[in-house]
Design a protein around this motif. Structure first.
Motif, PDB file in Angstrom:
ATOM      1  N   THR A 264       0.841  -1.203   0.000  1.00  0.00           N
ATOM      2  CA  THR A 264       0.000   0.000   0.000  1.00  0.00           C
ATOM      3  C   THR A 264       0.875   1.251   0.000  1.00  0.00           C
ATOM      4  OG1 THR A 264      -1.766  -1.139   1.193  1.00  0.00           O
ATOM      5  CG2 THR A 264      -1.766   1.269   1.283  1.00  0.00           C
ATOM      6  N   TYR A 265       1.907   1.243   0.822  1.00  0.00           N
ATOM      7  CA  TYR A 265       2.829   2.386   0.866  1.00  0.00           C
ATOM      8  C   TYR A 265       3.624   2.500  -0.431  1.00  0.00           C
ATOM      9  CZ  TYR A 265       1.859   2.830   5.861  1.00  0.00           C
ATOM     10  OH  TYR A 265       1.241   3.014   7.068  1.00  0.00           O
ATOM     11  N   ARG A 266       4.034   1.373  -0.977  1.00  0.00           N
ATOM     12  CA  ARG A 266       4.791   1.411  -2.228  1.00  0.00           C
ATOM     13  C   ARG A 266       3.951   1.991  -3.359  1.00  0.00           C
ATOM     14  NH1 ARG A 266       9.429  -1.810  -2.515  1.00  0.00           N
ATOM     15  NH2 ARG A 266       9.081  -2.248  -4.727  1.00  0.00           N
TER      16      ARG A 266
ATOM     17  N   LYS B  16       1.745   4.279  -3.163  1.00  0.00           N
ATOM     18  CA  LYS B  16       1.702   5.740  -3.026  1.00  0.00           C
ATOM     19  C   LYS B  16       2.904   6.408  -3.680  1.00  0.00           C
ATOM     20  CE  LYS B  16      -0.900   5.588   1.330  1.00  0.00           C
ATOM     21  NZ  LYS B  16      -0.865   5.894   2.788  1.00  0.00           N
ATOM     22  N   HIS B  17       3.979   5.640  -3.819  1.00  0.00           N
ATOM     23  CA  HIS B  17       5.195   6.187  -4.424  1.00  0.00           C
ATOM     24  C   HIS B  17       5.378   5.710  -5.873  1.00  0.00           C
ATOM     25  CE1 HIS B  17       6.854   7.933  -0.669  1.00  0.00           C
ATOM     26  NE2 HIS B  17       6.122   6.972  -0.111  1.00  0.00           N
TER      27      HIS B  17
END
Length: 253
Positions: free
Chosen positions: A80-82, A84-85
């Motif tokens: 999920t964080y990846r 965003k990037h």
């Protein structure tokens, strides 16, 4: 401890006492004898060299399968964080999960072994040799022997290690990982890199930095007033075949 050494030490201590206006102490034969006895008990035994023979194959370690549910949930969060990037999602690796699970079990069972390994790998780095990894199998064997010598209160090497190197240490009260590593590595002051080879007063040091040793395990146990530490190395160091010390005990960088 010789009487001459005790007298010199007493003179130094009395010099400091005089600065504080307190009476000088006198030398006690009984206390000297007791101190000498404790020194003999604490000194690590000389590491006997193994007989000449080829080094053993690297031992295999059992890797637990574990439950991957936690890994899957953690991977989802990380992806999920990846996202965003704008970077691709990672996939779950069974091999990495098993390796991580094995490492966590080792650390949970014997955190001391992990801390001691870190200290020893710092010493190995000074000589430009690869870091060792922690072995569950070696930890189990080391702990079993640590339990034994703590019970018998005899600092002696095991005889059924199957070509696994072994370093021992003992200390009054608590013995930290850092103190254990220093005890072994400080033997470097006795080692002559111009004349490489085995010596009884450098065997712990040469095993620590032995280049071919890849895996490590440790056990620790308190027995009465003393703490006993057993370190296991695989493949074994201090192999006395011609040329082995030249290849495996390198001078500091």
């Amino acid at each position: 401890m010789t009487a001459k050494f005790a007298e010199k030490l007493l003179d130094e201590l009395n010099t400091y006492r005089a600065k504080h206006g307190v009476p000088a102490m006198t030398l006690s034969k009984q206390l000297c004898q007791d101190a000498q006895k404790s020194d003999s008990q604490l000194r690590p035994p000389l590491n006997p060299p193994p007989p000449q023979a080829p080094a053993p194959d690297k031992p295999t370690t059992e890797q637990p399968k574990g439950d991957n549910k936690f890994a899957e949930e953690l991977l989802d969060e990380l992806n999920t964080y990846r996202a965003k990037h704008g970077v691709p999602a990672m996939a779950l690796s069974k091999q990495l999960c098993e390796d991580a699970q094995d490492r966590c079990q080792i650390m949970g069972d014997n955190n001391f072994a992990e801390m001691l390994l870190d200290e020893l790998n710092k010493d190995r780095a000074k000589h430009g040799v690869p870091a060792m990894t922690l072995s569950k199998q070696l930890c189990q064997g080391a702990q079993k022997w640590a339990d034994h010598i703590a019970e018998t209160k005899k600092l002696e090497h095991s005889t059924d290690r199957n070509w696994v190197g072994e370093n021992l240490a003992a200390g009054w009260g608590n013995l930290s990982a850092g103190a254990t590593a220093r005890m072994w590595y400080d033997e470097i002051k006795n080692y002559n890199f111009d004349k490489p080879g085995y010596s009884g007063n450098t065997g712990h040091f040469t095993q620590v930095v032995w280049k071919a040793s890849k895996e490590f395990g440790a056990g620790i146990k308190s027995g009465g007033d003393f703490t006993y530490v057993v370190g296991r190395f695989s493949p074994t160091g201090n192999v006395t075949n011609a040329g082995e010390f030249e290849k495996n005990v390198l001078p500091p960088k």
